[in-house]
Design an enzyme around this catalytic site. Structure first.
Site, PDB file in Angstrom:
ATOM      1  N   CYS A  82      69.749  59.742  45.813  1.00 32.24           N
ATOM      2  CA  CYS A  82      68.460  59.149  46.138  1.00 32.24           C
ATOM      3  C   CYS A  82      68.501  57.641  45.859  1.00 32.24           C
ATOM      4  O   CYS A  82      69.317  56.943  46.451  1.00 32.24           O
ATOM      5  CB  CYS A  82      67.328  59.863  45.413  1.00 32.24           C
ATOM      6  SG  CYS A  82      65.694  59.519  46.164  1.00 32.24           S
ATOM      7  N   HIS A 192      68.362  65.113  47.836  1.00 33.43           N
ATOM      8  CA  HIS A 192      68.578  65.643  46.488  1.00 33.43           C
ATOM      9  C   HIS A 192      69.386  66.938  46.566  1.00 33.43           C
ATOM     10  O   HIS A 192      68.816  67.994  46.851  1.00 33.43           O
ATOM     11  CB  HIS A 192      67.243  65.915  45.809  1.00 33.43           C
ATOM     12  CG  HIS A 192      66.484  64.692  45.435  1.00 33.43           C
ATOM     13  ND1 HIS A 192      66.696  64.019  44.250  1.00 33.43           N
ATOM     14  CD2 HIS A 192      65.526  64.001  46.081  1.00 33.43           C
ATOM     15  CE1 HIS A 192      65.890  62.974  44.183  1.00 33.43           C
ATOM     16  NE2 HIS A 192      65.171  62.937  45.293  1.00 33.43           N
ATOM     17  N   GLU A 194      70.442  68.639  44.157  1.00 34.48           N
ATOM     18  CA  GLU A 194      69.981  69.531  43.082  1.00 34.48           C
ATOM     19  C   GLU A 194      68.698  70.256  43.447  1.00 34.48           C
ATOM     20  O   GLU A 194      68.296  71.202  42.754  1.00 34.48           O
ATOM     21  CB  GLU A 194      69.804  68.748  41.774  1.00 34.48           C
ATOM     22  CG  GLU A 194      68.579  67.867  41.694  1.00 34.48           C
ATOM     23  CD  GLU A 194      68.724  66.512  42.364  1.00 34.48           C
ATOM     24  OE1 GLU A 194      67.835  65.669  42.179  1.00 34.48           O
ATOM     25  OE2 GLU A 194      69.729  66.301  43.089  1.00 34.48           O
TER      26      GLU A 194
END
Length: 211
Positions: A82, A192, A194
């Site tokens: 990001c 992202h 994750e």
């Protein structure tokens, strides 16, 4: 021997979710602002949420730009996510104010020109051939984005005689933007991983396999 990943703690957000996602790949994870620990780890994860200028201020406060530079000089893996990706470019421009970035890649990060900003949600990518980052992932895989700024006008010839990075693009708004970059030891994603389910986990597994 278990690989060690350092998540650079420089006051930016999303660290805990990143810590959990990386740890699920079977590596030892340390959240740290310590220079030596970050330089010496097998992999360095650079998160980032918020304003470009604020992230650069936080990064400099822990000598993060020097950590990244030192690692790349020794071909030691770095993954930026990001705003942690955006700061790798030469500059960021927000509300007419230009901030200097790490300068690992040429180009500027600017506001997305789209009817709806921030860009928030799941999107497919235009994935480059021969990518290690996206190896084993289906073409229709989607990743989760939350951002208002991105690198959009990036011409690979600007990198000069160096090996050309592999770049994944996302089509949103009037111009496509850089969604991910694979450049030797330096990887980065605007999305992202994750927060991107199985696709994000597979990408992190691919990164860990390079450590």
């Amino acid at each position: 021997m278990t690989k060690r990943v350092a998540i650079l703690d420089y006051g930016s957000g999303n660290i805990r979710s990143a810590e959990r996602a990386v740890a699920r790949q079977g590596v030892e994870v340390t959240v740290t602002a310590d220079f030596a620990t970050a330089v010496e780890a097998d992999g360095l994860f650079v998160p980032g949420v918020g304003a470009y200028a604020a992230c650069m201020d936080g990064l400099r406060s822990v000598r993060g730009e020097r950590i990244i530079g030192r690692r790349l000089a020794g071909a030691r893996p770095v993954l930026g996510v990001c705003v942690g990706m955006q700061i790798l470019f030469e500059r960021g421009i927000e509300h007419g104010v230009e901030s200097e970035g790490c300068g690992e890649w040429p180009g500027s990060v600017e506001r997305i020109d789209a009817p709806v900003v921030p860009h928030m949600g799941w999107n497919r990518l235009e994935i480059p051939e021969g990518s290690t980052m996206f190896a084993g992932l289906p073409e229709e895989v989607r990743f989760y984005f939350v951002h208002s700024y991105a690198a959009q006008d990036w011409h690979l010839e600007d990198t000069g005689p160096l090996p050309k990075p592999k770049v994944a693009w996302c089509h949103y708004g009037k111009r496509p933007f850089v969604a991910a970059v694979e450049n030797g030891a330096l990887w980065a994603t605007q999305f992202h991983p994750e927060k991107s389910g199985d696709g994000g986990a597979a990408l992190l597994a691919n990164w860990v396999s390079t450590l």
